[in-house]
Scaffold this active site. Structure first.
Site, PDB file in Angstrom:
ATOM      1  N   SER A 283      65.594  54.906  15.887  1.00 42.95           N
ATOM      2  CA  SER A 283      66.454  54.511  17.295  1.00 42.95           C
ATOM      3  C   SER A 283      64.988  55.241  18.712  1.00 42.95           C
ATOM      4  O   SER A 283      64.857  55.040  19.752  1.00 42.95           O
ATOM      5  CB  SER A 283      67.801  55.466  17.503  1.00 42.95           C
ATOM      6  OG  SER A 283      68.375  56.349  17.450  1.00 42.95           O
TER       7      SER A 283
ATOM      8  N   ASP B 160      75.094  62.229  25.150  1.00 41.53           N
ATOM      9  CA  ASP B 160      73.930  61.974  23.940  1.00 41.53           C
ATOM     10  C   ASP B 160      72.722  62.500  24.400  1.00 41.53           C
ATOM     11  O   ASP B 160      72.171  62.278  24.981  1.00 41.53           O
ATOM     12  CB  ASP B 160      73.473  59.578  23.817  1.00 41.53           C
ATOM     13  CG  ASP B 160      72.756  60.236  22.654  1.00 41.53           C
ATOM     14  OD1 ASP B 160      71.882  60.896  22.480  1.00 41.53           O
ATOM     15  OD2 ASP B 160      72.463  58.928  22.288  1.00 41.53           O
TER      16      ASP B 160
ATOM     17  N   HIS C  66      68.627  60.962  22.317  1.00 39.64           N
ATOM     18  CA  HIS C  66      67.929  59.727  23.475  1.00 39.64           C
ATOM     19  C   HIS C  66      67.340  59.951  24.279  1.00 39.64           C
ATOM     20  O   HIS C  66      67.832  61.306  25.240  1.00 39.64           O
ATOM     21  CB  HIS C  66      68.988  58.456  22.635  1.00 39.64           C
ATOM     22  CG  HIS C  66      69.374  57.934  21.607  1.00 39.64           C
ATOM     23  ND1 HIS C  66      70.332  58.515  21.348  1.00 39.64           N
ATOM     24  CD2 HIS C  66      68.406  57.800  20.485  1.00 39.64           C
ATOM     25  CE1 HIS C  66      69.932  57.836  20.208  1.00 39.64           C
ATOM     26  NE2 HIS C  66      69.219  56.795  19.324  1.00 39.64           N
TER      27      HIS C  66
END
Ligand SMILES: *[C@@H]1O[C@H](CO)[C@@H](O)[C@H](O)[C@H]1NC(C)=O
Ligand SMILES: *[C@@H]1O[C@H](CO)[C@@H](O)[C@H](O)[C@H]1NC(C)=O
Ligand SMILES: *[C@@H]1O[C@H](CO)[C@@H](O)[C@H](O)[C@H]1NC(C)=O
Ligand SMILES: *[C@@H]1O[C@H](CO)[C@@H](O)[C@H](O)[C@H]1NC(C)=O
Ligand SMILES: *[C@@H]1O[C@H](CO)[C@@H](O)[C@H](O)[C@H]1NC(C)=O
Ligand SMILES: *[C@@H]1O[C@H](CO)[C@@H](O)[C@H](O)[C@H]1NC(C)=O
Length: 410
Positions: free
Chosen positions: A144, A383, A386
């Site tokens: 990702s 998070d 990311h």
């Protein structure tokens, strides 16, 4: 400092990251927020030499060979401002990365430009890159993080194509952006371990019971055949536990030490590249690991948070405990032993400084924006793996662009 000892310790802390952020459909787990060993890592941050006031000279002083593009610092520069696109100007951004739209109050994180110490990066020119990529395919392959870099590249390049001459096509595990008038495509291919694994489904992948087939890559790699520019990454998925279940050949499932498994998987990858790639026509890059900022005690002694509410880069030197030197060295050694040249884009150090660049609570979780209750608990739900876009991955692509520009493709 012995990185491997720290790496070992770190491996046991990663379940939190993976289970809470990368995986879909996992219930909330108890999180270890204290970092009893972090004091070992704490260093005084010496201010780095200031480099404000530079003017930008396009192409006059750039040399990929003569200058280490990965050593430098982050600058704010009105004459050569960032970001290169906005959330509103790029229709292809997913909600996972549009931090401002998701409620992030500050925006300075979008405005830093990477300045190598002894040269300038070339000014990103979408049309120039499209010209280089005419009749070609550029493919990002990995997890990702790599998908975010692909999204960033699509946003950087799409302004060079007329509105009715571009489209985005989803064909899991692929996403393909096509610039029709250049017959060029910018693609993403999901393969978080590069080799085959039980996490290969583009959306339904589980992190808990991972199983990797260390010597099997053909199912993926036949989709990469003939691709003109390949950009790989693979790191965070390996870092869940110190051991990983894997198979080799017909030998059944065994638990392997993660660095050992990583080395074997990269060997399978390297063998495929060496035996398949035509170095005169194709180029391959490997992105070094993307750092995480999970423990604010690493840069602010005694604090108990993470990357949430960080609005300013770290003034170096800094190296986070989440970035395994051992794993990085395995990539480097693998590449050095290959017959075909693969360029390592060493983005780890420059990204280490950017504790302000992560999506934090301004993102999605299992396809939904965080609720206000979740937002009120950034230590649980933030998070710090990311990245927001526009943001840090744009710089990775500016570096990639520099290489594509100066090692011109045939
Ligand atoms: C990456 O760059 C950092 C600093 O710029 C350096 O310390 C490190 O050795 C490099 N890693 C590799 C694998 O080249
Ligand atoms: C430009 O390159 C020259 C050498 O060609 C070097 O002496 C000079 O320091 C460079 N300037 C910048 C700003 O990097
Ligand atoms: C368009 O690009 C593909 C590769 O992406 C290539 O195989 C094909 O020949 C190109 N078409 C033309 C008309 O050049
Ligand atoms: C490997 O698989 C076995 C059986 O499913 C499981 O008990 C064990 O915890 C797994 N090991 C790791 C490191 O995930
Ligand atoms: C964010 O940090 C600032 C100081 O930089 C502080 O005043 C503020 O209370 C923090 N906000 C939250 C929600 O923690
Ligand atoms: C690979 O890189 C080396 C130096 O880094 C260079 O001498 C060699 O010509 C390159 N080989 C190819 C096929 O590009």
């Amino acid at each position: 400092m012995k990185p491997s000892a720290i790496d070992r310790h770190l491996l046991t802390l990663f379940p939190f990251i993976l289970a809470s952020l990368i995986v879909i459909g996992v219930t909330r787990i108890a999180i270890e927020t204290s970092c009893s060993w972090c004091h070992v890592l704490y260093r005084l941050f010496l201010p780095i030499s200031s480099s404000t006031g530079e003017t930008f000279e396009e192409f006059t002083n750039v040399s990929v060979h003569g200058c280490n593009l990965f050593e430098g610092n982050w600058v704010l520069d009105k004459n050569n401002p960032r970001p290169l696109y906005t959330e509103d100007s790029c229709p292809y951004l997913t909600r996972q990365v549009t931090c401002r739209r998701n409620g992030r109050p500050d925006s300075l994180y979008q405005k830093w430009r990477w300045k190598p110490n002894s040269c300038e990066l070339p000014r990103f020119d979408a049309v120039k890159l499209l010209t280089i990529l005419r009749n070609k395919r550029l493919m990002f392959i990995g997890d990702s993080i790599q998908r975010t870099q692909w999204e960033s590249m699509v946003c950087l390049i799409q302004s060079g194509v007329a509105d009715n001459k571009k489209f985005l096509h989803k064909d899991p595990p692929r996403k393909i952006f096509v610039a029709e008038e250049f017959n060029a495509s910018i693609e993403f291919y999901w393969a978080p371990f590069l080799v085959e694994s039980n996490a290969d489904h583009a959306t339904k992948h589980r992190v808990q019971k991972r199983m990797v087939r260390l010597d099997s890559i053909a199912k993926h790699s036949h989709n990469w055949e003939g691709v003109d520019v390949m950009v790989f990454d693979s790191y965070i998925w390996w870092m869940n536990k110190p051991l990983i279940n894997a198979t080799i050949g017909s030998v059944g499932i065994h638990e392997y030490d993660v660095p050992t498994a990583y080395r074997l998987a990269l060997r399978a990858w390297a063998q495929w590249i060496d035996s398949t790639m035509n170095p005169h026509k194709q180029k391959a890059f490997f992105m070094s690991l993307s750092p995480t900022h999970l423990w604010s005690s690493e840069w602010r002694y005694g604090s108990k948070g993470n990357c949430f509410n960080e609005s300013y880069p770290i003034q170096g030197p800094f190296w986070g405990a989440g970035s395994s030197h051992e794993m990085m060295d395995i990539v480097k050694e693998t590449i050095l032993n290959m017959q075909v040249n693969v360029t390592l884009l060493n983005i780890t150090q420059l990204s280490e400084f950017r504790k302000d660049g992560h999506t934090s609570i301004y993102t999605e979780r299992r396809g939904k924006l965080l609720t206000s209750k979740q937002k009120s608990e950034p230590v649980l739900y933030g998070d710090c793996i990311h990245w927001c876009l526009p943001g840090v991955p744009d710089t990775w692509n500016e570096l990639l662009y520099a290489y594509l520009l100066y090692r011109n493709l045939s």
